[in-house]
Design an enzyme around this catalytic site. Structure first.
Site, PDB file in Angstrom:
ATOM      1  N   ARG A 106       0.916  -1.008  -0.699  1.00  0.00           N
ATOM      2  CA  ARG A 106      -0.038  -0.017   0.059  1.00  0.00           C
ATOM      3  C   ARG A 106       0.983   1.285   0.131  1.00  0.00           C
ATOM      4  O   ARG A 106       1.703   0.535   0.542  1.00  0.00           O
ATOM      5  CB  ARG A 106      -0.847  -0.021   1.278  1.00  0.00           C
ATOM      6  CG  ARG A 106      -1.705  -1.291   1.259  1.00  0.00           C
ATOM      7  CD  ARG A 106      -2.753  -1.449   2.368  1.00  0.00           C
ATOM      8  NE  ARG A 106      -3.191  -1.772   2.727  1.00  0.00           N
ATOM      9  CZ  ARG A 106      -3.044  -3.883   2.692  1.00  0.00           C
ATOM     10  NH1 ARG A 106      -1.869  -3.842   3.466  1.00  0.00           N
ATOM     11  NH2 ARG A 106      -4.428  -4.396   3.018  1.00  0.00           N
ATOM     12  N   SER A 108       0.639   3.856   1.581  1.00  0.00           N
ATOM     13  CA  SER A 108       0.992   3.980   3.295  1.00  0.00           C
ATOM     14  C   SER A 108       2.128   3.077   3.465  1.00  0.00           C
ATOM     15  O   SER A 108       2.835   4.043   5.013  1.00  0.00           O
ATOM     16  CB  SER A 108       0.057   4.433   3.960  1.00  0.00           C
ATOM     17  OG  SER A 108      -1.046   2.827   4.507  1.00  0.00           O
ATOM     18  N   CYS A 109       2.455   2.428   3.310  1.00  0.00           N
ATOM     19  CA  CYS A 109       3.349   1.495   3.885  1.00  0.00           C
ATOM     20  C   CYS A 109       4.210   0.606   3.127  1.00  0.00           C
ATOM     21  O   CYS A 109       4.209   0.006   1.960  1.00  0.00           O
ATOM     22  CB  CYS A 109       2.520   0.175   4.623  1.00  0.00           C
ATOM     23  SG  CYS A 109       3.225  -1.190   5.396  1.00  0.00           S
ATOM     24  N   GLY A 110       5.497   0.787   3.419  1.00  0.00           N
ATOM     25  CA  GLY A 110       7.049  -0.323   3.029  1.00  0.00           C
ATOM     26  C   GLY A 110       6.931  -1.652   2.848  1.00  0.00           C
ATOM     27  O   GLY A 110       8.166  -1.913   2.132  1.00  0.00           O
TER      28      GLY A 110
END
Length: 272
Positions: A106, A108-110
Site C-alpha cells: 500500500r 502508506s506502508c513500505g
C-alpha cells in the site's frame, strides 16, 4: 508531470463563515502497479502512475533485490486493472534476494506483505566515511526550493516528494508519488538512470521518517537524509548503525540532527 496522473473531482466545500458551495478539486491518481522479476509476480504497489521505470529500478536497489547493473530491461504494460512492470535481469546475474511478500504494497506502508520478522529488519551496509560536509544553512534553502518545485503536491496537497540536492543546495532531481516509499524509490531509480552519484549530495523527503526511509537512503549510497517530520527511535538507531546522517523536523528556521552530526558544519562557528 503528466496530466494523466491527476483527476479533477467535484466536492462540496463548507466553511464556518460562509455558505456551503460546490468546488472542483484536483486529486492525484492512485493506481495498482504490479511489479514482477523475470516474469514472476512479486508485489503490487499502489502508486502514482508516472516515472514507473524509475520506481522499479529504485525498488530493486533500495530493497536489496539486486545491484543496478544486473537490470537488463524494464518492460511496462498498461492493463485494465492497472500497470504491469516487469524487471528483466541479465543472464548470470546474482540470485534475487527480494523479501517474500503475500499482500499488496500500500502507498502508506513500505513492508506490506512481508511474512517473517527477519525479513522486516535486515542487515544494512555501513556508509563509508567521507570528507564531504554540508552547511546547516543549505538545508532551509533546499526546503524552500523543494516547496516551489512540487508541482503535483501543489495541485493536490495529497502526495509526498523525495528530492536530491547538491551540497550547495541546487536541486538535481525530484520525484513525487502518493506513497512516500514510492517517491524515494523513484528518486533512487532516476539517479541511477541518469548516472548520478548519490554520495555527492543529500536526500530530502517530505514524509515522516520511519526506518524504511533510512534503509532505502543507505542502500542508495547517499550519506545524508533530511526529513520534514520526526524520526522513530528505530530510524535513529538504524542511521547510527549505518553511518547515515539523519536530519529531521526540518523547517525554514532550523532542524534537528539525530545521527552523523560530523557531516554538518556551520561556517560561522568554530565547532560543529
Amino acid at each position: 508531470m503528466s496530466r494523466s496522473v491527476v483527476d479533477p473531482r467535484s466536492a462540496l466545500q463548507w466553511r464556518a463563515d460562509q455558505a456551503a458551495g460546490p468546488i472542483e478539486r484536483i486529486t492525484p491518481q492512485e493506481t495498482a502497479v504490479g511489479l514482477s522479476f523475470d516474469g514472476r509476480p512479486h508485489t503490487v504497489l499502489m502508486a502514482t502512475p508516472d516515472d514507473l521505470e524509475d520506481l522499479a529500478r529504485g525498488f530493486v536497489v533500495t530493497e536489496a533485490v539486486a545491484a543496478a547493473p544486473d537490470i537488463a530491461a524494464i518492460d511496462i504494460r498498461t492493463e485494465e486493472q492497472g500497470v504491469l512492470v516487469d524487471v528483466r535481469f541479465a543472464p548470470g546475474a546474482g540470485p534475487r534476494k527480494a523479501r517474500p511478500r503475500n499482500l499488496e504494497g500500500r502507498s502508506s506502508c513500505g513492508l506490506c506483505g512481508v511474512e517473517r520478522l527477519a525479513d522486516a529488519v535486515r542487515p544494512l551496509p555501513v556508509l563509508a566515511a567521507s570528507d564531504r560536509v554540508l552547511a546547516h544553512a543549505v538545508i532551509p534553502r533546499a526546503l524552500e526550493r523543494l516547496e516551489v518545485e512540487q508541482e503535483l503536491g501543489r495541485l493536490t496537497r495529497a502526495t509526498h516528494a523525495a528530492a536530491f540536492f547538491s551540497p550547495d543546495g541546487d536541486l538535481v532531481l525530484l520525484r513525487e508519488d502518493v506513497g512516500r516509499h514510492n517517491a524515494l524509490d523513484k528518486l533512487a531509480g532516476g539517479l541511477l538512470r541518469e548516472g548520478r552519484e548519490p554520495a555527492a549530495g543529500f536526500v530530502v523527503v517530505t514524509s515522516r521518517c520511519s526506518f524504511e526511509m533510512v534503509e532505502k537512503t543507505v542502500r542508495m549510497g547517499c550519506p545524508i537524509l533530511v526529513a520534514v517530520s520526526a524520526p522513530t527511535a528505530l530510524a535513529i538507531d538504524r542511521s547510527q548503525a549505518a553511518n547515515l546522517t539523519l536530519v529531521a523536523l526540518a523547517r525554514a528556521d532550523g532542524h534537528m540532527v539525530f545521527a552523523g552530526r560530523e557531516r554538518l558544519v556551520d561556517p560561522t562557528m568554530e565547532t560543529v
